[in-house]
Design a protein around this motif. Sequence first.
Motif, mmCIF file in Angstrom:
data_model
loop_
_atom_site.group_PDB
_atom_site.id
_atom_site.type_symbol
_atom_site.label_atom_id
_atom_site.label_comp_id
_atom_site.label_asym_id
_atom_site.label_seq_id
_atom_site.Cartn_x
_atom_site.Cartn_y
_atom_site.Cartn_z
ATOM 1 N N GLY A 31 0.810 -1.220 0.000
ATOM 2 C CA GLY A 31 0.000 0.000 0.000
ATOM 3 C C GLY A 31 0.839 1.263 0.000
ATOM 4 N N ASN A 32 1.965 1.223 0.706
ATOM 5 C CA ASN A 32 2.862 2.390 0.708
ATOM 6 C C ASN A 32 3.380 2.682 -0.697
ATOM 7 O OD1 ASN A 32 2.588 2.744 3.475
ATOM 8 N ND2 ASN A 32 4.388 1.533 3.956
ATOM 9 N N PHE A 34 1.925 1.707 -3.565
ATOM 10 C CA PHE A 34 0.808 2.125 -4.411
ATOM 11 C C PHE A 34 0.402 3.572 -4.113
ATOM 12 C CE2 PHE A 34 -0.382 -2.617 -4.344
ATOM 13 C CZ PHE A 34 0.424 -2.879 -5.446
ATOM 14 N N THR A 35 0.530 3.986 -2.871
ATOM 15 C CA THR A 35 0.253 5.387 -2.523
ATOM 16 C C THR A 35 1.218 6.306 -3.259
ATOM 17 O OG1 THR A 35 -0.661 4.820 -0.361
ATOM 18 C CG2 THR A 35 0.193 7.061 -0.628
ATOM 19 N N THR A 38 0.051 6.715 -6.831
ATOM 20 C CA THR A 38 -1.104 7.617 -6.994
ATOM 21 C C THR A 38 -0.731 9.073 -6.711
ATOM 22 O OG1 THR A 38 -1.913 7.202 -4.733
ATOM 23 C CG2 THR A 38 -2.763 5.776 -6.503
ATOM 24 N N LEU A 51 -4.291 0.106 -4.525
ATOM 25 C CA LEU A 51 -4.336 0.725 -3.199
ATOM 26 C C LEU A 51 -5.603 0.302 -2.464
ATOM 27 C CD1 LEU A 51 -3.080 2.652 -1.152
ATOM 28 C CD2 LEU A 51 -4.210 4.541 -2.362
ATOM 29 N N THR A 54 -5.202 -3.313 -1.222
ATOM 30 C CA THR A 54 -4.357 -3.457 -0.032
ATOM 31 C C THR A 54 -5.108 -2.997 1.214
ATOM 32 O OG1 THR A 54 -3.292 -1.290 -0.344
ATOM 33 C CG2 THR A 54 -2.177 -3.202 -1.285
ATOM 34 N N THR A 63 -10.742 3.397 3.483
ATOM 35 C CA THR A 63 -9.689 3.723 2.527
ATOM 36 C C THR A 63 -9.881 2.951 1.230
ATOM 37 O OG1 THR A 63 -8.129 4.285 4.277
ATOM 38 C CG2 THR A 63 -7.184 3.710 2.136
ATOM 39 N N ALA A 67 -10.354 4.747 -2.413
ATOM 40 C CA ALA A 67 -9.455 4.456 -3.533
ATOM 41 C C ALA A 67 -10.239 3.941 -4.736
ATOM 42 C CB ALA A 67 -8.388 3.447 -3.110
#
Length: 105
Positions: A31-32, A34-35, A38, A51, A54, A63, A67
């Motif tokens: 997720g970190n 994928f953040t 984005t 994201l 995850t 969240t 997303a």
Amino acid sequence: MEKIQANPKDADSLMSLGDEYYKIGDFATAGNWFTKVTELEPANVRGFLALGATAFNQGDLATAEKAWKQAAAIDENGVEAHYDLGFLYLNAQPADMAGVQREWG
């Protein structure tokens, strides 16, 4: 990692690294990454879909919904974001059948 160290704004490499962490079940680390994708590319549908996945797998439904809604807003005709949102609403406690119908109807 070398590609990312050489170019920290290489969204494709960031996605690939996130995918690898996702495959081994390290959803927080995935997720970190994928953040970061984005943030670099605010119109990256795949980044928002990943994201959301995850977040969903970590139990962070708010969240995940945010997303996936962003992915759906970017690509209104894309089916994956609507499928994912419908799945999220179906699995809510209690199930949000209006949300399911809205996304899958």
